[in-house]
Scaffold this motif. Structure first.
Motif, PDB file in Angstrom:
ATOM      1  N   LEU A  44      -0.226  46.822  35.739  1.00 30.45           N
ATOM      2  CA  LEU A  44      -0.922  47.471  34.630  1.00 30.45           C
ATOM      3  C   LEU A  44      -0.350  47.039  33.284  1.00 30.45           C
ATOM      4  O   LEU A  44      -1.099  46.725  32.352  1.00 30.45           O
ATOM      5  CB  LEU A  44      -0.818  48.990  34.793  1.00 30.45           C
ATOM      6  CG  LEU A  44      -1.657  49.851  33.843  1.00 30.45           C
ATOM      7  CD1 LEU A  44      -3.130  49.546  34.018  1.00 30.45           C
ATOM      8  CD2 LEU A  44      -1.385  51.320  34.105  1.00 30.45           C
ATOM      9  N   GLN A  48      -0.405  56.679  27.431  1.00 27.51           N
ATOM     10  CA  GLN A  48      -0.841  55.287  27.329  1.00 27.51           C
ATOM     11  C   GLN A  48      -1.010  54.658  28.701  1.00 27.51           C
ATOM     12  O   GLN A  48      -1.930  53.851  28.914  1.00 27.51           O
ATOM     13  CB  GLN A  48       0.159  54.464  26.505  1.00 27.51           C
ATOM     14  CG  GLN A  48       0.238  54.889  25.040  1.00 27.51           C
ATOM     15  CD  GLN A  48       1.376  55.879  24.831  1.00 27.51           C
ATOM     16  OE1 GLN A  48       1.600  56.774  25.631  1.00 27.51           O
ATOM     17  NE2 GLN A  48       2.094  55.713  23.733  1.00 27.51           N
ATOM     18  N   ARG A  89      -8.805  52.378  32.022  1.00 28.29           N
ATOM     19  CA  ARG A  89      -9.505  51.152  31.609  1.00 28.29           C
ATOM     20  C   ARG A  89      -9.516  50.125  32.737  1.00 28.29           C
ATOM     21  O   ARG A  89     -10.516  49.436  32.949  1.00 28.29           O
ATOM     22  CB  ARG A  89      -8.842  50.559  30.362  1.00 28.29           C
ATOM     23  CG  ARG A  89      -9.087  51.358  29.093  1.00 28.29           C
ATOM     24  CD  ARG A  89      -8.681  50.562  27.861  1.00 28.29           C
ATOM     25  NE  ARG A  89      -7.227  50.327  27.832  1.00 28.29           N
ATOM     26  CZ  ARG A  89      -6.357  51.161  27.280  1.00 28.29           C
ATOM     27  NH1 ARG A  89      -6.789  52.309  26.750  1.00 28.29           N
ATOM     28  NH2 ARG A  89      -5.071  50.896  27.271  1.00 28.29           N
ATOM     29  N   ASP A 142      -2.634  44.885  30.480  1.00 28.69           N
ATOM     30  CA  ASP A 142      -3.142  45.624  29.327  1.00 28.69           C
ATOM     31  C   ASP A 142      -2.340  45.289  28.075  1.00 28.69           C
ATOM     32  O   ASP A 142      -1.165  45.649  27.969  1.00 28.69           O
ATOM     33  CB  ASP A 142      -3.059  47.130  29.604  1.00 28.69           C
ATOM     34  CG  ASP A 142      -3.890  47.945  28.625  1.00 28.69           C
ATOM     35  OD1 ASP A 142      -4.124  47.463  27.495  1.00 28.69           O
ATOM     36  OD2 ASP A 142      -4.311  49.061  28.989  1.00 28.69           O
ATOM     37  N   SER A 156      -2.373  46.572  25.226  1.00 35.18           N
ATOM     38  CA  SER A 156      -1.943  47.755  24.475  1.00 35.18           C
ATOM     39  C   SER A 156      -0.622  48.306  24.987  1.00 35.18           C
ATOM     40  O   SER A 156      -0.006  49.153  24.336  1.00 35.18           O
ATOM     41  CB  SER A 156      -3.018  48.845  24.544  1.00 35.18           C
ATOM     42  OG  SER A 156      -3.121  49.369  25.847  1.00 35.18           O
ATOM     43  N   LEU A 157      -0.180  47.840  26.142  1.00 38.11           N
ATOM     44  CA  LEU A 157       1.081  48.304  26.726  1.00 38.11           C
ATOM     45  C   LEU A 157       2.223  47.306  26.517  1.00 38.11           C
ATOM     46  O   LEU A 157       3.301  47.480  27.070  1.00 38.11           O
ATOM     47  CB  LEU A 157       0.908  48.565  28.231  1.00 38.11           C
ATOM     48  CG  LEU A 157      -0.132  49.625  28.613  1.00 38.11           C
ATOM     49  CD1 LEU A 157      -0.220  49.769  30.127  1.00 38.11           C
ATOM     50  CD2 LEU A 157       0.195  50.966  27.966  1.00 38.11           C
ATOM     51  N   GLY A 207      -4.469  53.272  30.144  1.00 33.78           N
ATOM     52  CA  GLY A 207      -4.560  51.903  30.646  1.00 33.78           C
ATOM     53  C   GLY A 207      -5.076  51.859  32.074  1.00 33.78           C
ATOM     54  O   GLY A 207      -5.843  50.957  32.431  1.00 33.78           O
TER      55      GLY A 207
END
Length: 339
Positions: free
Chosen positions: A50, A300, A307, A54, A56-57, A304
């Protein structure tokens, strides 16, 4: 390593007893051990996938969490399959080289995990108490340097343990009263003077555990001081819940490990299975709980995961990858200016 131990060449193979005194319960003991190992594999593997997938992570917090996941996977895999082989198939034999390798991985990665827990506590302190400078303080080179320092510390501290065992003559019977090759348990087979190796192991474990736990406690004390000054009861309750869960997992890592080590040396009258189970649980429970406590409880990570499971790419106007802990700190700053 075989060339370094001519005195104990006859002990090319050792035998692990599993949980001494509870061999008749091995099939039952194997059930929670197997469940914890499967949870460790699934949770940490999913977390790594993950974070990698992702953008954003790709923040310092989740990079440290990824380091922790890799360490947990290696540490658990180095001992649990052999434990289950003992419990299920009575496969007690292990070569001396494999035993020393397992010992090195267990103790070195335990020190690495302790270092990463300190780094994660520092990350939370910076994110909450100094959110505006979060990404400027914990840059990618700084995160990489912290990870490298954690690795080097483990190698420097733990390599002498294996080196000392290699140069000690081992006596028969070649039976290790443990479920994995724990240093103190293997050291009991030494024919020569093992006082230095025993003292070194105890000193390093005590220093690392005490120093790291002190830094973690200091970080969380500063975080709690900042959170207590918030005017919102809901924010304080959430912060207390998060900090308490993190500290409980850390306590499960430090306390059983240190207790089993001290009992192994100073409290011989205690049942051997108590010492062995403490040592086993300290290596099995935290790796299973870490992805749950640090992962699923983190918004978060949950976002994630949603998503990823929905098979949709984040919209262009979605979450900024620079948000996350910094955003948490900014919300705290809006509630009250933290000194």
């Amino acid at each position: 390593m075989g060339h370094a131990r001519p005195a104990n060449a006859s002990l090319s193979e050792l035998h692990l007893t599993g949980v001494p005194g509870l061999q008749h319960l091995h099939p039952w003991i194997s059930i929670p051990f197997c469940v914890m190992y499967l949870v460790t594999l699934a949770g940490n593997s999913c977390l790594l996938c993950l974070v990698r997938a992702d953008p954003s992570l790709h923040l310092p917090m989740f990079l440290f969490l990824s380091m922790l996941a890799v360490i947990d996977l290696v540490m658990s895999t180095s001992i649990t399959p052999k434990m289950l082989g003992i419990f299920w198939f009575h496969s007690t034999a292990i070569s001396l080289d494999a035993c020393l390798t397992q010992m090195y991985f267990v103790h070195a990665f335990s020190v690495m995990e302790s270092g990463v827990l300190v780094a994660m506590a520092l990350d939370r302190y910076v994110a909450i108490c100094n959110p505006l400078r979060y990404l400027s303080i914990l840059t990618s080179p700084v995160v990489a340097a912290i990870g490298l320092a954690t690795l080097l510390r483990a190698v420097v501290f733990m390599s002498p343990l294996t080196f000392q065992i290699c140069h000690l003559p081992l006596c028969s019977p070649p039976v290790v009263d443990h479920s994995y090759c724990e240093h103190m348990a293997v050291l009991k087979l030494a024919c020569g003077d093992a006082a230095f190796s025993s003292t070194y192991s105890l000193s390093v474990s005590t220093c690392v555990g005490s120093f790291d736990s002190l830094l973690i406690a200091l970080s969380y004390a500063l975080i709690l001081r900042a959170v207590l000054s918030l005017s919102s009861p809901q924010a304080r309750k959430k912060a207390f819940s998060t900090c308490s869960s993190h500290l409980c997992v850390m306590a499960l890592f430090y306390i059983p490990g240190l207790l089993s080590m001290y009992m192994e040396r100073y409290h011989q009258e205690l049942p051997p299975h108590v010492q062995v189970l403490l040592a086993d649980l300290y290596l099995l429970i935290p790796p299973a709980l870490n992805p749950l406590i640090y992962g699923i409880r983190t918004k978060q990570i949950r976002d994630g995961a949603r998503r990823a499971f929905s098979w949709r790419r984040p919209m262009a106007g979605g979450m900024d990858p620079r948000q996350g802990l910094q955003g948490t700190g900014m919300r705290l700053m809006k509630t009250k200016a933290i000194p």
